[in-house]
Design an enzyme around this catalytic site. Structure first.
Site, short mmCIF file in Angstrom:
data_model
loop_
_atom_site.label_atom_id
_atom_site.label_comp_id
_atom_site.label_asym_id
_atom_site.label_seq_id
_atom_site.Cartn_x
_atom_site.Cartn_y
_atom_site.Cartn_z
N CYS A 90 0.83 -1.19 0.00
CA CYS A 90 0.00 0.00 0.00
C CYS A 90 0.88 1.26 0.00
O CYS A 90 1.64 1.46 -0.94
CB CYS A 90 -1.00 -0.02 1.16
SG CYS A 90 -2.35 1.18 0.94
N HIS A 199 -3.82 -4.67 -0.34
CA HIS A 199 -3.41 -5.29 0.92
C HIS A 199 -3.53 -6.81 0.81
O HIS A 199 -4.62 -7.36 0.97
CB HIS A 199 -4.30 -4.80 2.07
CG HIS A 199 -4.06 -3.39 2.46
ND1 HIS A 199 -3.11 -3.02 3.39
CD2 HIS A 199 -4.65 -2.24 2.05
CE1 HIS A 199 -3.12 -1.71 3.54
NE2 HIS A 199 -4.04 -1.21 2.73
N GLU A 201 -2.63 -8.93 2.95
CA GLU A 201 -3.00 -9.46 4.27
C GLU A 201 -4.50 -9.37 4.54
O GLU A 201 -5.00 -9.98 5.48
CB GLU A 201 -2.21 -8.74 5.37
CG GLU A 201 -2.67 -7.35 5.72
CD GLU A 201 -2.25 -6.26 4.76
OE1 GLU A 201 -2.54 -5.08 5.03
OE2 GLU A 201 -1.63 -6.58 3.71
#
EC number: 4.3.2.10
Length: 219
Positions: A90, A199, A201
């Protein structure tokens, strides 16, 4: 997911702590993908790790100030000079470019890549939610992922062009694109320096597979 531990290799990864948020979710995602993870700003640990992850949320200028406070820009530079892998996420991707422009103010970035990060051209901002990407055929980061795999984005700024030309004998960077209003750079694979605007994650199974692909390159 069994992770790399089942293959007899466990990557040692440092998530660089420079005051940016989202550190623990990145840590947990990497652990689930099979890595041993330390969240720290310690220079020696960051240089010694198999891989370094530079997360980032918020404003470009604030993230750069935090990076400089822990000499994170120098850590990134030193790792890359030695061919040691770095993954930006990001705003951790955005700061790798030469500069960022937010609210009319320009801030210097780490200048690993030429170009400017600026506001997306779209009717609705921020770009928040799931989106597909267009990865190059030779991408290692997206290897094994379906073309319609979706990833989680939350941002209003991005690099909207790519100008780095390869220098022989180095291979050209693998640049992945996405569209929100107009095209923007969604991911880059450039030697030991890789990054994603989204992202991983927060991107479910697709993000977990992508992180495993990155960890596999740390062998």
């Amino acid at each position: 997911m069994d992770g790399l531990g089942s293959l007899g290799f466990v990557a040692d990864v440092v998530v660089l702590d420079y005051g940016s948020g989202n550190l623990r979710s990145v840590e947990r995602a990497l652990q689930r993908a099979g890595a041993t993870v330390e969240v720290t700003s310690d220079r020696d640990a960051a240089l010694a790790a198999d891989g370094l992850v530079v997360p980032g949320v918020g404003a470009f200028a604030a993230c750069m100030a935090g990076l400089r406070a822990v000499r994170g820009d120098k850590i990134i530079d030193d790792r890359l000079a030695g061919g040691r892998p770095v993954l930006g996420i990001c705003v951790g991707m955005q700061v790798l470019f030469e500069r960022g422009v937010e609210h009319g103010e320009e801030s210097a970035g780490c200048a690993q890549w030429p170009g400017t990060v600026d506001r997306l051209e779209a009717d609705v901002l921020p770009h928040m939610g799931w989106n597909t990407v267009r990865a190059p055929a030779r991408s290692r980061l997206f290897a094994g992922l379906d073309a319609d795999a979706r990833f989680y984005f939350v941002h209003s700024y991005a690099a909207r062009s790519w100008t780095l030309e390869p220098t022989p004998p180095f291979l050209p960077p693998q640049v992945t694109w996405a569209v929100h209003g107009k095209e923007f750079v969604a991911a880059v694979e450039n030697g030991p320096l890789w990054a994603t605007q989204f992202h991983p994650e927060k991107s479910g199974d697709a993000g977990a597979a992508l992180l495993s692909n990155w960890l596999e390159t740390l062998r």
